[in-house]
Write an enzyme that holds these catalytic residues in place. Structure first.
Site, mmCIF file in Angstrom:
data_model
loop_
_atom_site.group_PDB
_atom_site.id
_atom_site.type_symbol
_atom_site.label_atom_id
_atom_site.label_comp_id
_atom_site.label_asym_id
_atom_site.label_seq_id
_atom_site.Cartn_x
_atom_site.Cartn_y
_atom_site.Cartn_z
ATOM 1 C CG ASP A 93 36.862 42.061 41.084
ATOM 2 O OD1 ASP A 93 37.878 41.390 41.299
ATOM 3 O OD2 ASP A 93 35.713 41.705 41.413
ATOM 4 C CD GLU B 229 39.548 38.987 37.938
ATOM 5 O OE1 GLU B 229 39.961 37.966 38.487
ATOM 6 O OE2 GLU B 229 38.577 39.635 38.383
ATOM 7 C CG ASP C 189 41.545 35.771 42.706
ATOM 8 O OD1 ASP C 189 41.214 35.885 43.899
ATOM 9 O OD2 ASP C 189 41.203 36.576 41.816
HETATM 10 C C1 GLC Z 1 37.873 38.634 41.231
HETATM 11 C C2 GLC Z 1 38.846 38.818 42.369
HETATM 12 C C3 GLC Z 1 38.542 37.804 43.412
HETATM 13 C C4 GLC Z 1 37.135 38.036 43.905
HETATM 14 C C5 GLC Z 1 36.133 38.056 42.771
HETATM 15 C C6 GLC Z 1 34.844 38.662 43.213
HETATM 16 O O1 GLC Z 1 38.034 37.429 40.597
HETATM 17 O O2 GLC Z 1 40.161 38.772 41.910
HETATM 18 O O3 GLC Z 1 39.455 37.831 44.467
HETATM 19 O O4 GLC Z 1 36.786 37.029 44.805
HETATM 20 O O5 GLC Z 1 36.569 38.813 41.678
HETATM 21 O O6 GLC Z 1 35.010 40.019 43.464
#
Ligand code: GLC
Ligand code: CA
Length: 555
Positions: free
Chosen positions: A200, A255, A329
């Site tokens: 994440d 990510e 998301d």
């Molecule tokens: C990432 C996740 C999202 C979350 C954010 C904070 O973007 O995919 O769903 O709200 O991180 O953890």
């Protein structure tokens, strides 16, 4: 290019809260997932990425973790987890866990300690600063609206939270934090036998020294917290790789909002010893506007082609792409990039899948995408559960920047809950997701659009995905071939080739409902039709693409 199992794999993402409820409390759970493993096996996917299932107060649906080594009660027990992973492995599939370590929950034991006093041993696990003239330490805004700083009475200082105030950011500068995270990761790999991590917002973990103010666009309420790809992020990931990742056969994807091609080559470079791949955000930013995602702008095809092609060609041979159009998301891909009308939904979903799966990289299928789930008509903000949408609705309307009506409309187009309504399993009450009251509304179109109907129709989107996934195992060119864009300026067709040694594919996709003429390059005369979303006997010379048609030729 070196071969690797994770380059040949297809990943399926499960958002557990919305996947399948086994005990009638209206919330998806681990036993629900276990009960659907045969379905996923039939689809043919290799890897399941599970959004967080750890103990959490659910301010952000599990992305706020209060214990990394415990299962959220609503989702089941550690025994249920063991049973689930056993079922996954027994079917020859693998499991990727979500790793959320840019921040914890404010209810995590570390934070409960940290906030107690300035000299608490856990104080430096988080990012604490004094206020400036009774104000936050800098102008950074949170991704979920408002300031990124929260004042805490106990010590009269502020802590940083790039997301909600219940998600305080961890201080990665502190070696103890890194050791804790690495030992937790080792536990999941060695003791629990998981097969990888989706990390994440991993490119936000290294903050700019001194935490300087971010640039502020004229109409923005807060400054931009410029934490992406900070100065020590690669050092931290190399350490993680050495102390954890390199010890197992894992698939890893980071990510990385705001990542550039140049940066991605460092995160996911074949010789970098960091991650296998990253999720980049450029193609899902193309329909953004003055207020970020809150607009009704559509993605122009020529720009989409340009961005996708840039990633395809620039990473080729040096780093690996992840391929996605949707996730938990993002709005539903068919509604956002295609046409979810009853007339074209099926054919268009197949076209989008073709366009994506034929590219170089590891494809990700988001739950429900395999049978064409669509965006959701939310009738009132009270139906929305997502903290990002709810906060933005309030902030934008209170500041007079976007009216309530427009915000609700934009939420229906872009909000995260579009992806989070229950998976539509069949046409029974609550779409077969639960016998209780679902935690979020079911998309009213479940009677027409559901997995059961797709499984009963040999021509369905489901079987088309199944075929695409199977082809990947048979055609090395689909995995390892070089990509080249044709017709860059064409406004309705996306045409590209893949080539590997003697093998060559031509992919032709019509992104509109208008028929479009195209002259097939002579070298593909007599080529085999590998897959397509309409019935055709041969494709040669000048052809007319049907609405949302996709054709893949192999010479
Ligand atoms: C990432 C996740 C999202 C979350 C954010 C904070 O973007 O995919 O769903 O709200 O991180 O953890
Ligand atoms: Ca349940």
């Amino acid at each position: 290019m070196e071969k690797a199992w994770w380059k040949e794999a297809v990943v399926y993402q499960i958002y557990p809260r919305s996947f399948m409820d086994s005990n009638g409390d209206g919330i998806g759970d681990l036993n629900g997932i276990t009960s659907r493993l045969d379905y996923l096996k039939e689809l043919g996917i290799d890897v399941i990425w599970l959004s967080p299932v750890y103990q959490s107060p659910n301010d952000d649906n599990g992305y706020d973790i209060s214990d990394y080594q415990a299962i959220m009660q609503e989702f089941g027990t550690m025994e249920d987890f063991d049973k689930m992973i056993e079922g996954i492995h027994a079917r020859g599939m693998r499991l990727v866990m979500d790793l959320v370590v840019n921040h914890t929950s404010d209810e995590h034991a570390w934070f409960l300690e940290s906030r107690k006093s300035k000299d608490n041993p856990y104080r430096d696990y988080y990012i604490w600063r004094e206020g400036k003239d009774g104000q936050a330490p800098n102008n950074w805004g949170s991704y979920f609206s408002g300031s990124a700083w929260q004042h805490d009475d106990a010590t009269d200082m502020y802590y940083l939270h790039l997301f909600s105030k219940k998600q305080p950011d961890l201080n990665w500068e502190n070696p103890k934090v890194r050791e804790e995270v690495f030992s937790m990761m080792n536990w999941w790999c060695a003791e629990k036998g998981i097969d990888g991590f989706r990390m994440d917002v991993i490119n936000l973990i290294s903050k700019q020294p001194g935490l300087p103010d971010g640039p502020k666009a004229p109409k923005e309420l807060y400054g931009y917290a410029n934490c992406a790809n900070g100065p020590r992020v690669h050092e931290f990931l190399k350490e993680m790789n050495q102390k954890v990742l390199s010890k197992y056969e894992l698939i890893t994807v980071g990510e990385a909002p705001g990542v550039t091609v140049e940066e991605a080559k460092r995160y996911a470079g074949f010789d970098e010893k960091e991650l296998n791949m990253v999720f980049q955000f450029e193609h899902v930013g193309l329909d953004g506007g003055e207020y970020g995602k809150w607009t009704d702008k559509r993605v122009p095809l020529t720009e989409f082609k340009k961005v996708m092609s840039k990633w395809q060609t620039e990473l080729d041979g040096q780093a690996w792409n992840s391929l996605y159009l949707g996730n938990h998301d993002q709005p539903r891909s068919i509604s956002r990039f295609g046409d979810d009308s009853p007339e074209y939904r099926e054919v268009c979903a197949k076209m989008l899948a073709t366009c994506l799966h034929m590219m170089q990289g590891t494809p990700y299928v988001y739950q429900g995408e395999e049978f064409g789930m669509t965006n959701v008509p939310f009738d009132d903000i009270s139906e929305v559960r997502d903290i990002e949408s709810i906060n933005a609705y309030r902030e934008m309307s209170e500041a007079g920047l976007i009216s309530r009506e427009d915000m609700l409309r934009f939420i229906c187009l872009k909000g995260r809950d579009n992806a989070r309504t229950p998976v539509q399993w069949d046409d029974s009450e609550n779409a077969g997701f639960t016998t209780g009251t679902p935690w979020i509304k079911v998309n009213p179109n479940y009677k027409q659009i559901n997995a059961k109907a797709a499984l009963e129709d040999k021509n369905s989107i489901f079987y088309y995905y199944q075929k695409l996934i199977a082809l990947r195992k048979e055609e090395p060119v689909m995995v390892y071939g070089h990509y080249a864009l044709l017709e860059p300026d064409h406004e309705s067709l996306y045409v590209y080739t893949r080539s590997l040694d003697e093998q060559k594919l031509l992919v032709i996709c019509n992104f509109t409902k208008e028929p479009a003429g195209y002259e097939v390059p002579a070298e593909f005369a007599g080529a085999q039709i590998l897959i397509g979303n309409y019935q055709r006997d041969k494709v040669e010379g000048t052809i007319e693409l049907k609405p949302y048609e996709a054709i893949v030729l192999k010479k």
